[in-house]
Design an enzyme around this catalytic site. Structure first.
Site, PDB file in Angstrom:
ATOM      1  N   GLY A 148      72.112  52.325  53.948  1.00  0.00           N
ATOM      2  CA  GLY A 148      73.336  51.530  53.960  1.00  0.00           C
ATOM      3  C   GLY A 148      74.597  52.324  54.221  1.00  0.00           C
ATOM      4  CB  CYS A 197      60.596  23.594  66.332  1.00  0.00           C
ATOM      5  SG  CYS A 197      60.567  24.042  68.094  1.00  0.00           S
ATOM      6  CB  CYS A 241      56.335  24.938  68.102  1.00  0.00           C
ATOM      7  SG  CYS A 241      57.492  25.564  66.857  1.00  0.00           S
ATOM      8  CB  CYS A 285      61.836  28.121  67.455  1.00  0.00           C
ATOM      9  SG  CYS A 285      60.565  27.297  66.521  1.00  0.00           S
ATOM     10  CB  CYS A 327      59.078  28.555  69.873  1.00  0.00           C
ATOM     11  SG  CYS A 327      59.127  26.778  70.029  1.00  0.00           S
TER      12      CYS A 327
END
Lengths: 275, 229, 259
Positions: free
Chosen positions: A29, A238, A241, A263, A269
């Site tokens: 970080g 979606c 899909c 998606c 997808c």
């Protein structure tokens, strides 16, 4: 392509960047300054991400490049072609087949595995910049863990909107020590950062900073006890899909206001649809 | 309780060419609990100065002022600020001739301030303050107002209430009945008598002969080159 | 606890600006619950002294020691910067002359008051907000303005907001630099009353730098008079103002216009 070194950057530069990466991995970080080079793309288009990828990529790597989750947007295509031409490595659109994934603004839906590396493109690395313009001061604040102001930001959001408005690039606490901006990924993707088996690298070319989240590191999104961190939800699934609990793009299909949700992760997808 | 020895106080006015005004020249005084010592000099002879010096408001050039405080003795001439503040908080009360009025502070709050400094809880302090103001016949409607607009007599009674609310072992009174009418004066005399009955040691300047006679257990004249007990 | 050690002890504090004297050889002891006023005219060194006492200016010589809540004594001038910054956020408070120097102008009043709490780890929005609400009331700012930006406040309100922001962590020692400077007279009076009440209610100690003797009369128990970088007189406030000994003090006192 004899005019260019492998992956475009000279070996000394790669070495310098890898040293910065090692330092970043050692201090999860923490933003490590590095000597950002001039790249054949403008600032704001992923120069940081490209330099990190160029420094770690090897001939046996398999590279995937996505932009907003898709492999086929202009930027993703350009960057993938850049590496094809300067390294000759194999490329793929399949998340589970890639050893190295460069991304802008999303983390793939497909869970990552140990040994994979994800490189994020970062515009502004400094989470305290909204409050403190001086670099000298923000460095001190990080060093002294003076992070009260980040919660001031969240407090203001809750005051103004009743909830935290920040929807992307949502600040996180890494390894319980440094506060980091995860790049403009939607907050939906923040939970994926926590204890991810892959190595996550972040490159900011214009700001000249590299930071990292090593595998299996704790990453917690900032929140209040009585306003805990939440992610987005869609009522729809979606349209292509049928997936639920994924990040979706809203596409306008006609000029009568018709729209559909698909998606955002194109590879995810497609694979669900068996392609 | 209170012992003054060889006190000298001279004012040097640097802003006026350095004129010197000697006011106290070797004052000696001893005061015991339950005594009321009345200073009987004419105006301007240093009565206020002595009272203020005992309170450490004025700084003497020479001498000692020993006060029994917290089981020991403090010399008000030599003591440091911290000790002086402690003595003022716990041991010596001072009623000046004029109430220094802070605007916007209600009379009741002015009166209970010494109790609060003593550590008394606010509710109890308010009760005692109210009782005292009532005793001194300050109308209740004035209690929540700042004394800025009060008459001289009312201000003085607020001043007195503040001085008597906390049961100080030593009280210094500088013309306590100066701006009061006859009825009020009687009230104040009662108040002082009660304090004496509680074994308070009092030193005061009383302009009014009647009041002096009613209260003084002893009179003292400062001049004639030093006072005798 | 407080019987033996002063809250703040300074000895021989000296600061030069090149060849110029900022302040020279200043010593003081401040005990809990005491308010010390430092008065002087411009250039007297009072602001320099305040800077040295609060660790923000490095003196050329001298020591400053502070006694923490648990009784440990810290050398303010030799403290590592992280510790000093932490102290400044918790046990100490600083009230600047210009409230804008002590506030975050771009966030709401409530956030301003809550920030120190959040910096110390407060993580409950509701409770932080309730505390801020309470403090706004204590400094007599209309509580409904908790979500307003300080830029919309009058200077008197900004100053009171600064005070709330500083006192919310109940510091033991507050440094104030001309807290009423630049305010209208009536606003000053109100602010002084507020400070008096808070000092008494919270048992604060404070060091207040001012050129205004009326402020010291109202707020300070003790006084240091400075001139040309030196302390020319010190004592209880009423002692110094009613029976000034030093020629400069007498001049200062006699120069005050009585209404």
């Amino acid at each position: 392509m004899n005019a260019y070194n492998f992956a475009f950057l000279d070996e000394q530069t790669k070495r310098m960047i890898r040293r910065a990466i090692l330092k970043a991995v050692a201090i999860p970080g923490y933003q490590v300054p590095f000597g950002s080079r001039e790249m054949p793309l403008s600032y704001g288009w992923g120069t940081g991400g490209v330099q990190v990828t160029a420094s770690v990529i090897g001939p046996d790597d398999v590279l995937k490049v996505i932009d907003q989750g898709a492999d086929d947007t202009t930027n993703a295509v350009s960057i993938r072609r850049f590496f094809e031409r300067t390294t000759g490595v194999r490329t793929t659109t399949r998340t589970d087949a890639a050893s190295l994934i460069q991304t802008r603004h999303r983390i793939p839906e497909t869970p990552l595995a140990a040994g994979q590396i994800v490189v994020f493109q970062v515009p502004i690395p400094e989470p305290l910049r909204w409050l403190e313009p001086r670099e000298t001061e923000t460095r001190k604040m990080h060093a002294l863990e003076e992070y009260g102001v980040m919660h001031v930001r969240l407090y203001e959001d809750i005051t103004r909107h009743g909830h935290v408005e920040t929807a992307y690039d949502y600040p996180v606490l890494v390894n319980g020590r440094y506060i980091m901006r995860p790049s403009p990924i939607p907050k939906f993707d923040n939970p994926k950062l926590d204890r991810n088996p892959a190595l996550l690298l972040f490159g900011a070319g214009r700001e000249k900073r590299i930071y990292a989240v090593p595998p299996f590191t704790s990453v917690r999104s900032l929140d209040f006890e009585d306003h805990p961190f939440t992610i987005e939800h869609w009522d729809q699934t979606c349209a292509l899909c049928g997936a639920a609990d994924v990040f979706m793009d809203e596409i306008v299909v006609d000029d009568k206001g018709g729209r559909m949700f698909v998606c955002s992760d194109t590879d995810f997808c497609e694979r669900r649809r068996g392609r | 309780m209170l012992l003054v020895e060889g006190l000298h106080k001279t004012f040097t006015l640097h802003t006026q060419g350095g004129i010197q005004l000697p006011v106290l020249r070797g004052v000696d005084l001893a005061v015991y609990p339950g005594e009321c010592v009345a200073l009987t000099d004419p105006s301007g002879s240093g009565k206020s100065t002595l009272l203020r010096a005992i309170y450490a408001n004025y700084r003497p050039q020479r001498g000692r002022i020993l006060v029994s405080h917290a089981g020991g003795k403090v010399d008000m001439v030599e003591a440091g600020p911290r000790d002086l503040l402690a003595v003022r908080r716990l041991t010596i009360g001072y009623v000046s001739q004029f109430l220094r009025v802070i605007p916007r502070v209600p009379a009741l709050d002015v009166v209970i301030e010494p109790l609060r400094a003593f550590g008394v809880a606010r509710d109890e302090a308010l009760e005692r303050g109210r009782a005292l103001l009532a005793r001194l016949r300050i109308p209740e409607r004035l209690w929540s107002l700042s004394p800025v607009t009060f008459s001289g007599g009312e201000q003085q009674r607020v001043n007195l209430a503040r001085g008597f609310v906390a049961d100080f072992p030593i009280l210094l009174l500088d013309e306590p009945t100066a701006s009061l009418d006859v009825a009020s004066r009687a009230l104040v005399v009662e108040l002082i008598r009660d304090a004496l009955a509680r074994r308070t040691a009092i030193v005061g300047a009383f302009h009014d002969a009647e009041v002096r006679e009613a209260l003084a257990t002893r009179t003292v004249t400062l001049h004639g080159a030093g006072a005798a007990a | 606890m407080d019987a033996d050690r002063p809250l703040l002890r300074a000895r021989g504090v000296t600061r030069y600006y090149g060849a110029r004297v900022g302040c020279r050889d200043v010593g003081l002891d401040l005990w809990p619950g005491e308010v010390l006023g430092i008065v002087g005219e411009s250039g007297s060194g009072k602001t320099t002294l305040l800077g040295c006492l609060s660790g923000r200016l490095e003196p050329s010589a001298g020591t400053v020691e502070f006694t923490g809540r648990d009784g440990t004594v810290v050398d303010v001038l030799r403290m590592p910067e992280p510790a000093l910054r932490k102290l400044a956020r918790t046990d100490w408070g600083i009230v600047h002359q210009n409230p804008r120097d002590g506030l975050r102008l771009g966030v709401s009043a409530g956030a301003n008051v809550g920030e120190r709490l959040m910096a110390l780890g407060a993580r409950h929005y509701g409770r932080i907000r309730a505390t801020a609400f309470d403090w706004l009331g204590r400094v007599e700012i209309d509580r409904e303005r908790i979500d307003d930006w300080p830029e919309t406040f009058s200077s008197g309100m900004q100053q009171r907001l600064q005070i709330a922001r500083t006192l919310v962590t109940e510091p033991r020692l507050v440094f104030m630099d001309e807290p009423t400077g630049g305010l209208d007279v009536s606003v000053q009076a109100r602010l002084l009353d507020l400070l008096r009440r808070l000092v008494t209610d919270l048992g604060l100690s404070a060091v207040i730098v001012t050129h205004d003797l009326a402020v010291t009369r109202l707020l300070a128990h003790r006084l240091l008079v400075m001139r040309g970088g030196e302390v020319v007189e010190s004592g209880l406030t009423d002692q110094v103002l009613d029976d000034p000994q030093h020629p400069y003090t007498q001049l200062l006192v006699s120069s005050v216009l009585q209404p």
